[in-house]
Design a protein around this motif. Structure first.
Motif, short mmCIF file in Angstrom:
data_model
loop_
_atom_site.label_atom_id
_atom_site.label_comp_id
_atom_site.label_asym_id
_atom_site.label_seq_id
_atom_site.Cartn_x
_atom_site.Cartn_y
_atom_site.Cartn_z
N PHE A 1 28.51 -7.94 -32.92
CA PHE A 1 27.40 -7.32 -33.64
C PHE A 1 27.00 -6.00 -32.98
O PHE A 1 26.86 -5.91 -31.76
CB PHE A 1 26.20 -8.27 -33.69
N ALA A 2 26.82 -5.00 -33.83
CA ALA A 2 26.44 -3.63 -33.45
C ALA A 2 27.61 -2.87 -32.81
O ALA A 2 27.48 -1.68 -32.53
CB ALA A 2 25.23 -3.59 -32.53
N TYR A 3 28.74 -3.52 -32.61
CA TYR A 3 29.95 -2.85 -32.15
C TYR A 3 30.92 -2.64 -33.31
O TYR A 3 31.48 -1.55 -33.49
CB TYR A 3 30.62 -3.69 -31.06
N ALA A 4 31.13 -3.68 -34.11
CA ALA A 4 32.05 -3.61 -35.24
C ALA A 4 31.42 -4.26 -36.47
O ALA A 4 32.04 -5.10 -37.13
CB ALA A 4 33.37 -4.28 -34.89
N THR A 5 30.18 -3.89 -36.74
CA THR A 5 29.45 -4.49 -37.86
C THR A 5 29.48 -3.61 -39.09
O THR A 5 29.93 -4.03 -40.16
CB THR A 5 27.99 -4.78 -37.44
N VAL A 6 28.99 -2.39 -38.99
CA VAL A 6 28.93 -1.48 -40.15
C VAL A 6 29.80 -0.25 -39.87
O VAL A 6 29.95 0.17 -38.72
CB VAL A 6 27.49 -1.05 -40.46
N TRP B 1 38.28 -3.67 -40.87
CA TRP B 1 38.12 -4.91 -40.12
C TRP B 1 36.70 -5.11 -39.60
O TRP B 1 36.39 -6.14 -39.00
CB TRP B 1 39.11 -4.96 -38.96
N PHE B 2 35.81 -4.15 -39.82
CA PHE B 2 34.41 -4.33 -39.45
C PHE B 2 33.80 -5.45 -40.29
O PHE B 2 34.22 -5.72 -41.42
CB PHE B 2 33.63 -3.03 -39.65
N PHE B 3 32.79 -6.08 -39.74
CA PHE B 3 32.21 -7.28 -40.36
C PHE B 3 31.70 -7.00 -41.77
O PHE B 3 32.03 -7.74 -42.72
CB PHE B 3 31.08 -7.81 -39.47
N TYR B 4 30.90 -5.96 -41.92
CA TYR B 4 30.34 -5.72 -43.25
C TYR B 4 31.42 -5.31 -44.25
O TYR B 4 31.34 -5.68 -45.43
CB TYR B 4 29.24 -4.66 -43.20
N TYR C 1 31.22 2.78 -32.37
CA TYR C 1 31.26 1.46 -31.75
C TYR C 1 29.98 1.14 -30.97
O TYR C 1 29.98 0.24 -30.13
CB TYR C 1 32.47 1.35 -30.84
N SER C 2 28.92 1.85 -31.24
CA SER C 2 27.59 1.51 -30.73
C SER C 2 26.63 1.84 -31.86
O SER C 2 26.09 2.92 -31.96
CB SER C 2 27.27 2.32 -29.46
N GLN C 3 26.45 0.87 -32.71
CA GLN C 3 25.83 1.11 -34.02
C GLN C 3 24.32 0.88 -34.01
O GLN C 3 23.79 0.27 -33.09
CB GLN C 3 26.54 0.21 -35.05
N LYS C 4 23.68 1.40 -35.02
CA LYS C 4 22.23 1.32 -35.11
C LYS C 4 21.79 -0.10 -35.42
O LYS C 4 22.20 -0.71 -36.40
CB LYS C 4 21.71 2.28 -36.18
N TRP C 5 20.92 -0.64 -34.55
CA TRP C 5 20.50 -2.03 -34.66
C TRP C 5 19.88 -2.34 -36.02
O TRP C 5 20.28 -3.29 -36.70
CB TRP C 5 19.52 -2.35 -33.54
N GLN C 6 18.89 -1.58 -36.42
CA GLN C 6 18.17 -1.88 -37.66
C GLN C 6 19.10 -1.84 -38.87
O GLN C 6 18.99 -2.67 -39.78
CB GLN C 6 17.01 -0.90 -37.86
N LEU C 7 20.02 -0.90 -38.88
CA LEU C 7 20.97 -0.82 -39.99
C LEU C 7 21.85 -2.06 -40.05
O LEU C 7 22.07 -2.64 -41.12
CB LEU C 7 21.85 0.43 -39.81
N CYS C 8 22.33 -2.51 -38.89
CA CYS C 8 23.17 -3.71 -38.85
C CYS C 8 22.41 -4.93 -39.34
O CYS C 8 22.94 -5.76 -40.10
CB CYS C 8 23.67 -3.94 -37.42
N VAL C 9 21.16 -5.06 -38.91
CA VAL C 9 20.34 -6.22 -39.32
C VAL C 9 20.07 -6.17 -40.81
O VAL C 9 20.22 -7.18 -41.52
CB VAL C 9 19.03 -6.25 -38.52
N ASN C 10 19.66 -5.03 -41.31
CA ASN C 10 19.29 -4.92 -42.72
C ASN C 10 20.48 -5.14 -43.65
O ASN C 10 20.33 -5.73 -44.73
CB ASN C 10 18.67 -3.55 -43.00
N TRP C 11 21.63 -4.68 -43.26
CA TRP C 11 22.81 -4.83 -44.12
C TRP C 11 23.35 -6.24 -44.10
O TRP C 11 23.83 -6.74 -45.12
CB TRP C 11 23.89 -3.84 -43.70
#
Length: 537
Positions: free
Chosen positions: A235-240, A245-248, A287-297
């Motif tokens: 999470f927050a590394y390969a989420t958005v 292959w990223f999670f979202y 590979y160091s992604q925005k926390w709020q964006l990852c959570v909201n998506w």
């Protein structure tokens, strides 16, 4: 003369009825109470937030309501039909429950750097392994072995039969396959299992569990058909982002972006980012992604974050890291609060209410949840509770994420005997009782010591843990009908000062006289009654 006498009696009866109606209507007014949202008062709400494992140690006071466990399969399975839950699982569940926390479980066969977790009876039966040196090395079992598959299917069925709906468990991650039970053997991709093999494991879990939330690592064409949520362990590394292959991206490719509405999502903050993610100098990049964006998506509910509880002290309180970590944690999952409450004394023995409840979070509460109303007389300790299952459901299908729901038709009715025995005069039938009104949430999955709390600044927890109490009491008084037909009732106290409203002017009931808080139609009712009364005279 007889007709005139009969007519006079009927008019007198009508006049008496109108007088009683006037007295009753004088008490029929409603008061609206507004409440203030505050996410800071519900940091310990169950089954959400940051998570760590007692196996790693919990060394800080950072809020926590769930604990994660890796469990080797050989700790609970000794033969095809022999399971040692009492020694391999029950102590963990009970220890966590004693702290009013829920468990997240993941069973595994192969944890890099540790000895194999394959049950001995399978090894004795000739199961083969592949040696590897990456990540500390280990033994990867031959997943094509039919005896191993049979054992896994038996284990899943037995786990569901014994633990589906267990209130000590929040989530079970499917685990079992691959390194760490994460459903991959990277970089040894040839060691994995067939798609049909994986589908059979998923089906077994789906068949074995109908209540407990289940998580699987990756979205796939097979998993989206099951009642699974997902756990993003990077999470927050390969989420958005744009990489496939990223999670979202996987959620999008499998048309699974709305799975969170029914099934809980979670995961683990990428370990290398846990210490820096909430620092002032954190840099947002691929590979160091925005926390709020990852959570909201992703609409995630929980995240494993061992650093927040680490022996080193976790997030620094002096430079703001701790507070930023708290703010980040509060973005996860549900955030339920009361926006407004309308209260009306509907009769000599009845209090009617409607409650507007809001979930301002990114996800619903995934288990049963109900609104409860309690009226208590402080002097006597007598309480009356409303719990109508046909009206008070606030579970995920009713109170969705980022939505509001009006619980209407709440009616608390007191028996005449209750009013007389606790607050009345048995000679005259007169009674007078003043009640505090409290609201709280109930879930059969929550512990009594840590219920689901309203995220309201007004939360006082006087009547129930996590409850809020109206600032204005409700008073019922009068003479019981068996003594006379003219009871009265009223509301007492001063109205709560209204904070900033969520609704717009267009959403306000046009029949309400907003200057007084009483329905405008009550004025019309009173006028009609007076005219009829004068006519009867």
């Amino acid at each position: 003369v007889i007709f005139f006498h009969f007519f006079t009696l009927r008019m007198a009866a009508l006049q008496s009825m109108l007088i009683q109606w006037m007295l009753l209507m004088s008490g029929l007014h409603s008061t609206t109470h507004q409440f203030t949202r505050s996410s800071t008062v519900c940091d310990y709400n169950p089954m959400k937030g940051f998570v760590t494992s007692p196996q790693w140690g919990i060394h800080t006071d950072f809020p926590i309501s769930m604990e994660f466990y890796y469990i080797p399969l050989n700790a609970v399975m000794q033969d095809l039909d022999v399971f040692t839950w009492d020694t391999g699982l029950e102590p963990l569940l009970n220890a966590t429950a004693s702290r009013d926390r829920h468990c997240i479980l993941r069973f595994f066969l192969d944890y890099p750097g540790q000895t194999t977790a394959v049950p001995q009876f399978l090894i004795d039966g000739g199961l083969q392994f592949n040696n590897y040196s990456e990540n500390g090395g280990g033994l990867s079992p031959n997943y094509s072995d039919p005896n191993l598959k049979a054992a896994l299917l038996n284990f899943i069925a037995a786990l569901g039969a014994n633990y589906d709906g267990d209130s000590r468990i929040a989530v079970i991650q499917l685990g079992l396959l691959g390194f760490w039970g994460e459903w991959h053997t990277y970089p040894h991709n040839s060691w994995t299992w067939s798609d049909s093999y994986g589908a059979d494991i998923m089906t077994a879990f789906d068949d074995a569990f109908s209540t407990t939330q289940l998580n699987i690592r990756y979205p796939s064409s097979s998993s989206i058909q099951k009642r699974f949520g997902y756990h993003d362990d990077s999470f927050a590394y390969a989420t958005v982002g744009t990489l496939s292959w990223f999670f979202y991206s996987r959620l999008v490719n499998e048309n699974a972006t709305s799975k969170w509405q029914e099934n809980m999502h979670g995961g683990e903050i990428y370990p290398a980012l846990q210490s820096s993610l909430f620092t002032e100098g954190y840099t947002v990049a691929q590979y160091s992604q925005k926390w709020q964006l990852c959570v909201n998506w992703t609409h995630s509910t929980y995240m494993i974050n061992g650093f927040a509880f680490a022996w080193s002290g976790g997030y620094n309180t002096a430079n703001g890291d701790y507070e930023r970590g708290l703010e980040g944690m509060r973005m996860l999952g549900y955030d339920i609060y009361v926006d407004s409450v309308d209260v009306q004394v509907a009769g000599y023995n009845e209090v009617a209410m409607s409650v507007n409840v809001v979930n301002g979070g990114v996800a619903p509460f995934y288990y049963d949840l109900a609104l409860m109303v309690k009226l208590c007389n402080e002097a006597s300790g007598f309480c009356k509770e409303w719990n109508d299952a046909s009206k008070n459901d606030l579970s995920r299908d009713v109170l969705k994420a980022e939505s509001e729901y009006l619980v209407d038709g709440i009616s608390v009715v007191f028996d005449d005997a209750e009013l007389l025995d606790n607050f009345g005069d048995s000679v005259t039938g007169e009674f007078s009782a003043e009640f505090n009104v409290s609201l709280y949430l109930y879930s059969s999955m929550a512990f009594e010591g840590n219920p689901v709390r309203f995220c309201n600044a007004e939360m006082d927890e006087v009547d129930e843990v996590g409850s809020i109490r109206l600032s204005e009491t409700v008073q019922l008084s009068g003479i019981l009908p068996s003594y006379t037909d003219a009871p009265t009732s009223s509301l007492t106290g001063s109205p709560t000062k209204a904070p900033e409203m969520m609704t717009t002017d267009d959403e306000v009931d046009p029949t309400r006289d907003t200057s007084s808080g009483y329905p405008a139609r009550s004025v019309l009712n009173a006028a009609v009654i007076v005219i009829l009364y004068v006519f009867c005279l």
